[in-house]
Scaffold this motif. Structure first.
Motif, PDB file in Angstrom:
ATOM      1  N   ILE A   1       6.906   7.554   1.635  1.00  0.00           N
ATOM      2  CA  ILE A   1       5.510   7.422   1.200  1.00  0.00           C
ATOM      3  C   ILE A   1       5.182   6.018   0.671  1.00  0.00           C
ATOM      4  O   ILE A   1       4.151   5.442   1.053  1.00  0.00           O
ATOM      5  N   PRO A   2       6.004   5.412  -0.196  1.00  0.00           N
ATOM      6  CA  PRO A   2       5.660   4.060  -0.656  1.00  0.00           C
ATOM      7  C   PRO A   2       5.555   3.050   0.479  1.00  0.00           C
ATOM      8  O   PRO A   2       4.730   2.129   0.429  1.00  0.00           O
ATOM      9  N   ARG A   3       6.354   3.212   1.519  1.00  0.00           N
ATOM     10  CA  ARG A   3       6.323   2.275   2.646  1.00  0.00           C
ATOM     11  C   ARG A   3       5.066   2.439   3.495  1.00  0.00           C
ATOM     12  O   ARG A   3       4.721   1.541   4.273  1.00  0.00           O
ATOM     13  N   LEU A   4       4.378   3.561   3.358  1.00  0.00           N
ATOM     14  CA  LEU A   4       3.189   3.825   4.169  1.00  0.00           C
ATOM     15  C   LEU A   4       1.910   3.280   3.540  1.00  0.00           C
ATOM     16  O   LEU A   4       0.860   3.278   4.192  1.00  0.00           O
ATOM     17  N   ARG A   5       1.983   2.842   2.307  1.00  0.00           N
ATOM     18  CA  ARG A   5       0.800   2.246   1.681  1.00  0.00           C
ATOM     19  C   ARG A   5       0.433   0.973   2.429  1.00  0.00           C
ATOM     20  O   ARG A   5       1.321   0.190   2.794  1.00  0.00           O
ATOM     21  N   PRO A   6      -0.856   0.749   2.695  1.00  0.00           N
ATOM     22  CA  PRO A   6      -1.269  -0.376   3.558  1.00  0.00           C
ATOM     23  C   PRO A   6      -0.634  -1.711   3.221  1.00  0.00           C
ATOM     24  O   PRO A   6      -0.209  -2.447   4.117  1.00  0.00           O
ATOM     25  N   SER A   7      -0.548  -2.043   1.937  1.00  0.00           N
ATOM     26  CA  SER A   7       0.011  -3.342   1.559  1.00  0.00           C
ATOM     27  C   SER A   7       1.483  -3.454   1.938  1.00  0.00           C
ATOM     28  O   SER A   7       1.980  -4.546   2.251  1.00  0.00           O
ATOM     29  N   ASN A   8       2.197  -2.321   1.911  1.00  0.00           N
ATOM     30  CA  ASN A   8       3.606  -2.318   2.290  1.00  0.00           C
ATOM     31  C   ASN A   8       3.790  -2.133   3.791  1.00  0.00           C
ATOM     32  O   ASN A   8       4.665  -2.766   4.400  1.00  0.00           O
ATOM     33  N   LEU A   9       2.963  -1.278   4.384  1.00  0.00           N
ATOM     34  CA  LEU A   9       3.095  -0.975   5.804  1.00  0.00           C
ATOM     35  C   LEU A   9       2.942  -2.230   6.654  1.00  0.00           C
ATOM     36  O   LEU A   9       3.680  -2.437   7.629  1.00  0.00           O
ATOM     37  N   ASN A  10       2.013  -3.078   6.291  1.00  0.00           N
ATOM     38  CA  ASN A  10       1.758  -4.292   7.068  1.00  0.00           C
ATOM     39  C   ASN A  10       2.898  -5.301   6.997  1.00  0.00           C
ATOM     40  O   ASN A  10       2.939  -6.247   7.788  1.00  0.00           O
ATOM     41  N   ARG A  11       3.815  -5.089   6.054  1.00  0.00           N
ATOM     42  CA  ARG A  11       4.975  -5.977   5.949  1.00  0.00           C
ATOM     43  C   ARG A  11       6.192  -5.443   6.687  1.00  0.00           C
ATOM     44  O   ARG A  11       7.215  -6.127   6.771  1.00  0.00           O
ATOM     45  N   GLU A  12       6.102  -4.215   7.189  1.00  0.00           N
ATOM     46  CA  GLU A  12       7.219  -3.628   7.931  1.00  0.00           C
ATOM     47  C   GLU A  12       7.446  -4.405   9.223  1.00  0.00           C
ATOM     48  O   GLU A  12       6.511  -4.642   9.989  1.00  0.00           O
ATOM     49  N   PHE A  13       8.688  -4.778   9.488  1.00  0.00           N
ATOM     50  CA  PHE A  13       8.988  -5.557  10.689  1.00  0.00           C
ATOM     51  C   PHE A  13       8.666  -4.776  11.959  1.00  0.00           C
ATOM     52  O   PHE A  13       8.223  -5.366  12.951  1.00  0.00           O
ATOM     53  N   LEU A  14       8.882  -3.463  11.950  1.00  0.00           N
ATOM     54  CA  LEU A  14       8.540  -2.649  13.113  1.00  0.00           C
ATOM     55  C   LEU A  14       7.050  -2.697  13.383  1.00  0.00           C
ATOM     56  O   LEU A  14       6.610  -2.831  14.536  1.00  0.00           O
ATOM     57  N   VAL A  15       6.257  -2.595  12.348  1.00  0.00           N
ATOM     58  CA  VAL A  15       4.796  -2.627  12.499  1.00  0.00           C
ATOM     59  C   VAL A  15       4.347  -3.996  12.992  1.00  0.00           C
ATOM     60  O   VAL A  15       3.487  -4.107  13.880  1.00  0.00           O
ATOM     61  N   LYS A  16       4.940  -5.057  12.442  1.00  0.00           N
ATOM     62  CA  LYS A  16       4.609  -6.410  12.906  1.00  0.00           C
ATOM     63  C   LYS A  16       4.958  -6.581  14.381  1.00  0.00           C
ATOM     64  O   LYS A  16       4.180  -7.136  15.164  1.00  0.00           O
ATOM     65  N   ALA A  17       6.127  -6.096  14.773  1.00  0.00           N
ATOM     66  CA  ALA A  17       6.575  -6.255  16.148  1.00  0.00           C
ATOM     67  C   ALA A  17       5.759  -5.401  17.119  1.00  0.00           C
ATOM     68  O   ALA A  17       5.544  -5.786  18.273  1.00  0.00           O
ATOM     69  N   GLY A  18       5.298  -4.256  16.657  1.00  0.00           N
ATOM     70  CA  GLY A  18       4.584  -3.346  17.547  1.00  0.00           C
ATOM     71  C   GLY A  18       3.092  -3.533  17.591  1.00  0.00           C
ATOM     72  O   GLY A  18       2.399  -2.862  18.372  1.00  0.00           O
ATOM     73  N   ARG A  19       2.567  -4.430  16.787  1.00  0.00           N
ATOM     74  CA  ARG A  19       1.119  -4.604  16.671  1.00  0.00           C
ATOM     75  C   ARG A  19       0.467  -4.855  18.031  1.00  0.00           C
ATOM     76  O   ARG A  19       0.947  -5.627  18.851  1.00  0.00           O
TER      77      ARG A  19
END
Length: 232
Positions: free
Chosen positions: A44-62
């Motif tokens: 859950i903490p990783r899903l908060r927008p400020s944290n989610l946008n820093r996830e390397f998977l999310v950055k790579a998959g954008r």
């Protein structure tokens, strides 16, 4: 999903026997004192927008300019990477060929639907129990269209021996073998026709099937190799 004998008395089980156990907390894979349960609440903490946008998977998959991108997670495991993609707006088709791991994942998804912070992303996750290679080779039939993204996270032998692997995941590794068909897996991902293939690798791990990516995004322990494909 599973056709397994049911044991109601724990005394009937030998201490070293790998088994599924259900209790008020959900379904667990157990061997002796080790146990693993699919659970998304710690995410859950990783899903908060400020944290989610820093996830390397999310950055790579954008994806730019795609309103409702579709992803295939071809090696779903316990689904944590799929959850990150779903939280980032992807509709994710999760493929898991091992029925025991799939049962753990399904149980985790069902419990997550009761958690307000998880309900929305999990609603964009669909589990398929079966061979992702076959499914990707006929993606329009298996998921009803062409994916925008394919995520691959195949295990390989070095990872099994790593001291960094947590003890509880030794149970999962007993059920799933390292990927010995790397080229077949990658070719199936290409056949699915996505815009991008993401390959999750240990930081110093080799390229999958020797295929050099277009670029990579690296964290402290994990690297995402990105292969971009033309779309007609």
């Amino acid at each position: 999903m599973l056709r397994l004998p049911v044991v109601t008395d724990a005394a009937e089980l030998s201490p070293d026997r790998l088994h599924l156990q259900t209790d008020e907390g959900g379904l667990s894979l157990v061997q002796g004192k080790l146990s693993v349960r699919g659970d998304f609440t710690h995410m859950i903490p990783r899903l908060r927008p400020s944290n989610l946008n820093r996830e390397f998977l999310v950055k790579a998959g954008r994806m730019k300019g795609i309103e409702r991108p579709v992803a295939i997670d071809a090696t779903a495991g316990l689904g944590e990477d799929s959850l990150l993609l779903a939280a980032a707006g992807f509709r994710v088709h999760l493929f898991e060929y091992n029925p025991v791991i799939a049962a753990l994942l399904l149980d985790a998804m069902e419990r997550a639907r009761e958690v307000p912070e998880l309900r929305e992303p999990v609603s964009r996750m669909e589990l398929h129990v079966g061979d992702s290679i076959e499914a990707m080779n006929r993606a329009e039939d298996s998921i009803g269209g062409i994916p925008d993204l394919v995520l691959l996270d195949p295990m390989f032998p070095e990872r099994q021996k790593s001291a960094l692997v947590k003890k509880k995941f030794q149970l999962i590794h007993r059920l799933e073998s390292p990927c010995m068909e790397e080229e077949t897996l990658l070719n199936a991902a290409i056949a699915a026709g996505p815009r991008k293939i993401l390959i999750k690798r240990p930081l110093k791990g080799p390229w999958l099937a020797g295929r050099k990516p277009g670029y990579s995004i690296s964290g402290k322990a994990v690297r995402y190799d990105c292969i971009l494909l033309p779309r007609d």
